[in-house]
Design an enzyme around this catalytic site. Structure first.
Site, mmCIF file in Angstrom:
data_model
loop_
_atom_site.group_PDB
_atom_site.id
_atom_site.type_symbol
_atom_site.label_atom_id
_atom_site.label_comp_id
_atom_site.label_asym_id
_atom_site.label_seq_id
_atom_site.Cartn_x
_atom_site.Cartn_y
_atom_site.Cartn_z
ATOM 1 N N GLU A 1 31.526 28.313 39.070
ATOM 2 C CA GLU A 1 31.336 27.006 39.686
ATOM 3 C C GLU A 1 29.900 26.530 39.478
ATOM 4 O O GLU A 1 29.010 26.907 40.242
ATOM 5 C CB GLU A 1 31.626 27.087 41.183
ATOM 6 C CG GLU A 1 32.962 27.710 41.555
ATOM 7 C CD GLU A 1 32.973 28.226 42.990
ATOM 8 O OE1 GLU A 1 32.721 27.430 43.913
ATOM 9 O OE2 GLU A 1 33.221 29.433 43.187
ATOM 10 N N HIS B 1 36.416 24.200 40.957
ATOM 11 C CA HIS B 1 36.681 25.515 41.555
ATOM 12 C C HIS B 1 37.849 26.268 40.896
ATOM 13 O O HIS B 1 38.548 27.043 41.555
ATOM 14 C CB HIS B 1 36.940 25.340 43.057
ATOM 15 C CG HIS B 1 36.571 26.525 43.892
ATOM 16 N ND1 HIS B 1 37.188 27.760 43.782
ATOM 17 C CD2 HIS B 1 35.638 26.675 44.861
ATOM 18 C CE1 HIS B 1 36.662 28.596 44.653
ATOM 19 N NE2 HIS B 1 35.716 27.959 45.326
ATOM 20 N N THR B 2 38.064 26.074 39.595
ATOM 21 C CA THR B 2 39.165 26.782 38.935
ATOM 22 C C THR B 2 38.940 28.299 38.929
ATOM 23 O O THR B 2 37.823 28.776 38.719
ATOM 24 C CB THR B 2 39.333 26.258 37.491
ATOM 25 O OG1 THR B 2 39.846 24.931 37.561
ATOM 26 C CG2 THR B 2 40.288 27.115 36.680
ATOM 27 N N TYR B 3 40.029 29.028 39.162
ATOM 28 C CA TYR B 3 40.048 30.486 39.022
ATOM 29 C C TYR B 3 40.613 30.806 37.637
ATOM 30 O O TYR B 3 41.766 30.481 37.340
ATOM 31 C CB TYR B 3 40.972 31.117 40.063
ATOM 32 C CG TYR B 3 40.521 31.070 41.502
ATOM 33 C CD1 TYR B 3 40.171 32.240 42.178
ATOM 34 C CD2 TYR B 3 40.486 29.867 42.218
ATOM 35 C CE1 TYR B 3 39.802 32.219 43.519
ATOM 36 C CE2 TYR B 3 40.115 29.839 43.554
ATOM 37 C CZ TYR B 3 39.774 31.019 44.200
ATOM 38 O OH TYR B 3 39.414 30.996 45.523
ATOM 39 N N GLN C 1 27.898 29.390 40.850
ATOM 40 C CA GLN C 1 28.475 30.403 41.724
ATOM 41 C C GLN C 1 29.414 31.269 40.893
ATOM 42 O O GLN C 1 30.358 30.766 40.278
ATOM 43 C CB GLN C 1 29.244 29.747 42.874
ATOM 44 C CG GLN C 1 29.620 30.709 43.992
ATOM 45 C CD GLN C 1 28.483 30.970 44.959
ATOM 46 O OE1 GLN C 1 27.405 30.392 44.835
ATOM 47 N NE2 GLN C 1 28.702 31.827 45.936
ATOM 48 N N ASP D 1 30.009 36.900 44.867
ATOM 49 C CA ASP D 1 30.149 35.548 45.418
ATOM 50 C C ASP D 1 28.733 35.013 45.558
ATOM 51 O O ASP D 1 28.252 34.783 46.662
ATOM 52 C CB ASP D 1 30.888 35.581 46.759
ATOM 53 C CG ASP D 1 31.332 34.205 47.230
ATOM 54 O OD1 ASP D 1 31.159 33.227 46.479
ATOM 55 O OD2 ASP D 1 31.867 34.101 48.357
ATOM 56 N N HIS E 1 32.237 23.651 51.342
ATOM 57 C CA HIS E 1 32.956 22.787 50.396
ATOM 58 C C HIS E 1 33.353 21.427 50.976
ATOM 59 O O HIS E 1 34.455 20.939 50.742
ATOM 60 C CB HIS E 1 34.207 23.505 49.874
ATOM 61 C CG HIS E 1 33.924 24.683 48.984
ATOM 62 N ND1 HIS E 1 32.790 24.787 48.211
ATOM 63 C CD2 HIS E 1 34.659 25.803 48.738
ATOM 64 C CE1 HIS E 1 32.839 25.933 47.534
ATOM 65 N NE2 HIS E 1 33.943 26.559 47.830
#
Length: 341
Positions: A307, A174-176, A280, A240, A98
């Site tokens: 992602e 990259h929000t969860y 991702q 992942d 990243h």
């Protein structure tokens, strides 16, 4: 909100009367996103913190931010481009992850424009990445614009232009997500459909081997909607993995369908559309006892990341779509987040 000096991390709001989003200039990070359920009840569906301080202190495992210059892993932090060898920080041994030690997620971006409410509220962030930053060649001008394009739709447009040298660029948001609410426990009962019939399998260090394998008949098959938790026990600590997005017949605003995430109790649905080749799918495998908003404790699998991206380690894999952007040309990456209930 009062004007913030550009060196101060702050949180800005977008509100169209139906959905409310809070975004920080630190890492262009979504800190909160509230959308209605089937009964019109709002819940915040992203993991994060109540203030900017924990982000600045490095307590967030990439919650909500934009990562770059190159998202995901670069094998052993090495690549060569135009005859020059480059070495990057090994911040996730044995690889660079990243963008390195201080990627775009750990930078304060300038707020170029901000319209808080009314019709199509938006905010535009700009960041200038210097030549040699985190080991990467050439200076790059980056912009990211978040827009509430309709009552329950948010669009993110990311652009980057290398100024003088060719360079790899692959940004990711990259929000969860947890559609039951950020404080509601794990996402194993969420259902997902992914418009990707192949993945790029990985080695023991989560770097793609270079193969492109069909998901049919494997625990990675989400070509038809299924529970995230259904086969997660068969893939080690969780998902992942980079999915090769199909060119589906379904298009929206010139974008292809990447994923559909849904949660039964709230009936919330998130449809994601994009223009990039990969996504991702990450099930928060490394989240462990993080104290988030309202003192919620975030544990493993409490959120899911979708992602969209260039393929991981593409700079070292000639059979993957190239992530090299030539000097003066423009990288463009769009994501459309469409919520419903």
């Amino acid at each position: 909100m009062a004007d913030q000096s550009k060196n101060t991390p702050a949180i800005f709001e977008l509100n169209n009367g139906t959905m409310q989003v809070k975004i920080s200039n630190y890492g262009a990070t979504i800190t909160s996103l509230s959308v209605p359920d089937k009964n019109g009840k709002l819940a915040d569906v992203v993991l994060g913190f109540d203030s900017v301080d924990p982000y600045v202190k490095g307590l967030a495992p990439y919650f909500g931010c934009i990562v770059g210059r190159v998202a995901n892993r670069i094998k052993e932090g090495k690549f060569s481009l135009n005859g020059v060898n480059y070495s990057l920080p090994i911040n996730k041994p044995p690889n660079s992850l990243h963008g390195g030690n201080k990627g775009f997620d750990k930078k304060i971006w300038d707020v170029a424009e901000h319209k808080k409410d009314g019709d199509k509220p938006f905010i535009t962030f700009k960041y200038h990445s210097a030549d040699g930053e985190e080991g990467y060649p050439g200076a790059v001008s980056v912009t990211a614009t978040y827009t509430l394009t309709s009552a329950t739709t948010m669009r993110l447009d990311m652009e980057a232009v290398p100024e003088s040298k060719d360079t790899p660029i692959s940004l990711a948001q990259h929000t969860y997500w947890n559609l039951a609410g950020h404080d509601s426990g794990n996402i194993l009962d969420h259902k997902i459909q992914i418009w990707g019939s192949h993945i790029t399998p990985v080695d023991q260090h989560t770097v793609p081997t270079g193969e492109i394998l069909p998901v049919k008949g494997t625990p990675f098959d989400f070509t038809e909607e299924k529970r995230i938790g259904e086969s997660i026990g068969e893939v080690g600590i969780g998902y992942d993995h980079n999915y090769v997005l199909d060119c589906s017949d379904q298009e929206k605003e010139g974008l292809k369908h990447a994923a559909k995430l849904s949660e039964g109790t709230s009936s919330r649905v998130l449809n994601l559309w994009t223009n990039v080749p990969g996504m991702q799918f990450y099930t928060g495998n490394y989240v462990n006892g993080v104290v988030g908003k309202g003192n919620a404790i975030y544990e493993k699998h409490v959120g899911v990341c979708l992602e969209t991206q260039g393929f991981p380690n593409a700079i070292n894999q000639s059979n993957f779509p190239s992530v090299v952007v030539k000097a003066g040309e423009k990288y463009q990456h769009t994501m459309l987040f469409e919520f419903s209930a």
